[in-house]
Design an enzyme around this catalytic site. Structure first.
Site, short mmCIF file in Angstrom:
data_model
loop_
_atom_site.label_atom_id
_atom_site.label_comp_id
_atom_site.label_asym_id
_atom_site.label_seq_id
_atom_site.Cartn_x
_atom_site.Cartn_y
_atom_site.Cartn_z
CD GLN A 283 -7.44 8.23 -6.50
OE1 GLN A 283 -6.30 8.43 -6.12
NE2 GLN A 283 -8.49 8.50 -5.73
CB ALA B 31 -3.63 -1.24 -5.15
CG ASP C 66 -2.15 0.86 1.05
OD1 ASP C 66 -3.25 0.29 1.03
OD2 ASP C 66 -2.01 2.09 0.92
CG ASP D 230 2.34 3.48 -6.74
OD1 ASP D 230 1.83 2.88 -7.70
OD2 ASP D 230 1.94 4.59 -6.34
CE1 TYR E 160 -12.75 3.42 -8.89
CE2 TYR E 160 -15.11 3.11 -9.21
CZ TYR E 160 -13.92 2.74 -8.62
OH TYR E 160 -13.91 1.66 -7.75
NE ARG F 100 -25.33 5.12 -5.83
CZ ARG F 100 -25.93 5.78 -6.82
NH1 ARG F 100 -27.02 5.25 -7.39
NH2 ARG F 100 -25.46 6.93 -7.25
CE LYS G 26 -11.61 -0.34 -9.30
NZ LYS G 26 -10.67 -1.31 -8.70
NE ARG H 197 -20.74 15.90 -3.79
CZ ARG H 197 -20.24 15.52 -2.63
NH1 ARG H 197 -20.00 14.25 -2.40
NH2 ARG H 197 -19.97 16.40 -1.68
#
Length: 328
Positions: A89, A87, A31, A66, A154, A218, A158, A277
């Site tokens: 973002q 891992a 990490d 990393d 994002y 959701r 993925k 958003r």
């Protein structure tokens, strides 16, 4: 077994590392302790992982580094039996502001892991994917054959990562499984998520803030269910090469969720609304038939039960968790 958990100081990765260490496995966590949110939460997660290993026959080691360091990743993957690649973002809104960072970490970092793994005889690589790959629903619930049209950078990152995992299985014979998580929540969750925000505000006498009109739905998945299916994959090869939904099958609209939290903590509070958003999905709802068929997956925690558990946990751990939430 020797288990490598990338991103193992984060929310989901931390719970996985702790569970594996508690079960007696030798766990290595990679990490970079990115201060995307307060690293105090990650430090607490690492402490719990070490404590779990101390109480079992397992081991726990944290290596700060990393996934984009290919040499380091080669070394760590070469020493592992199973890799859990968590891992990333995280954050839809973060990716809207800076799309290159999630691409660098989520795609290039994944390629580092996959390239290292295909040079070994690993049992498997388990990749954390996301329901964000689906984007706009053509039908609900989402099954794995639903078109993938992400509405955020994002989600695109993925989708690319899981498709690389699929191709590495088909081309190189690397055992990979990609798990499409649906809004995971629970103890030590990221502080900028809806449930943690709602709970924090209500406990401090402030109404929860709903972004948009609150009709977005959701499929919230409790962390224990996610840990369970990942533990199954330590030794189960029945999903190798597959992409699999992991959700609760239990949906709730955001406005009702906010009211649920409010009513359990302080029914006298109202609800506040703010501008929706950019990049947020309209609806998520998982069809987990494939996970049930391949892995015997059965989500066990309803959203109402899970929220109640999280509120109880938050109250017990408020002294250390809340200042970090409020700072984030």
């Amino acid at each position: 077994m020797r288990v490598l958990v990338t991103g193992g100081a984060g929310f989901i990765g931390g719970h996985l590392a702790e569970s594996f260490a508690k079960a007696g496995h030798d766990v290595t966590v990679l990490d970079n302790l990115d201060p995307y949110y307060d690293t105090g939460i990650k430090e607490r997660t690492v402490e719990l992982g070490r404590a779990a290993a101390a109480e079992s026959d397992g081991a726990y080691a944290l290596l700060e580094g990393d996934v984009r360091d290919a040499t380091l990743v080669d070394e760590l993957v070469g020493d592992a039996d199973v890799v859990y690649h968590q891992a990333a973002q995280a954050g839809v809104r973060t990716s809207v502001d800076n799309p290159r960072k999630p691409n660098s970490i989520n795609v290039d970092g994944t390629l580092d892991v996959l390239d290292a793994a295909r040079e070994t005889d690993l049992e498997r690589v388990v990749l954390a994917s996301s329901s964000s790959v689906y984007g706009k629903p053509e039908y609900l619930p989402y099954d794995e054959d639903h078109p993938t049209t992400p509405v955020s950078p994002y989600g695109v990152s993925k989708l690319a990562a899981e498709q690389y995992a699929r191709v590495y299985h088909e081309v190189y014979g690397l055992p990979t499984v990609s798990l499409r998580y649906f809004t995971v929540y629970g103890p030590r969750m990221r502080p900028n998520m809806a449930i943690s925000n709602f709970v924090s505000r209500c406990l401090n006498g402030k109404p929860p803030v709903v972004y948009g009109d609150g009709t977005q739905t959701r499929d919230f998945t409790y962390i224990d269910d996610v840990v369970g299916v990942n533990r199954q994959l330590l030794a189960d090869d029945s999903a190798d090469g597959e992409i699999v939904n992991v959700g609760s099958t239990d949906t709730i609209d955001v406005r009702t969720l906010a009211a649920l939290v409010r009513d359990e903590i302080d029914p006298s509070l109202g609800l506040e609304y703010a501008e929706r958003r950019t990049g947020d999905a309209e609806h998520t709802h998982a069809d987990v038939s494939k996970a049930r068929e391949l892995l015997g997956y059965e989500p066990s925690t309803s959203i109402r039960e899970g929220v109640s558990r999280f509120i109880d946990w938050y109250r017990r751990n408020r002294h250390w968790y809340e200042p970090l939430v409020l700072d984030s």
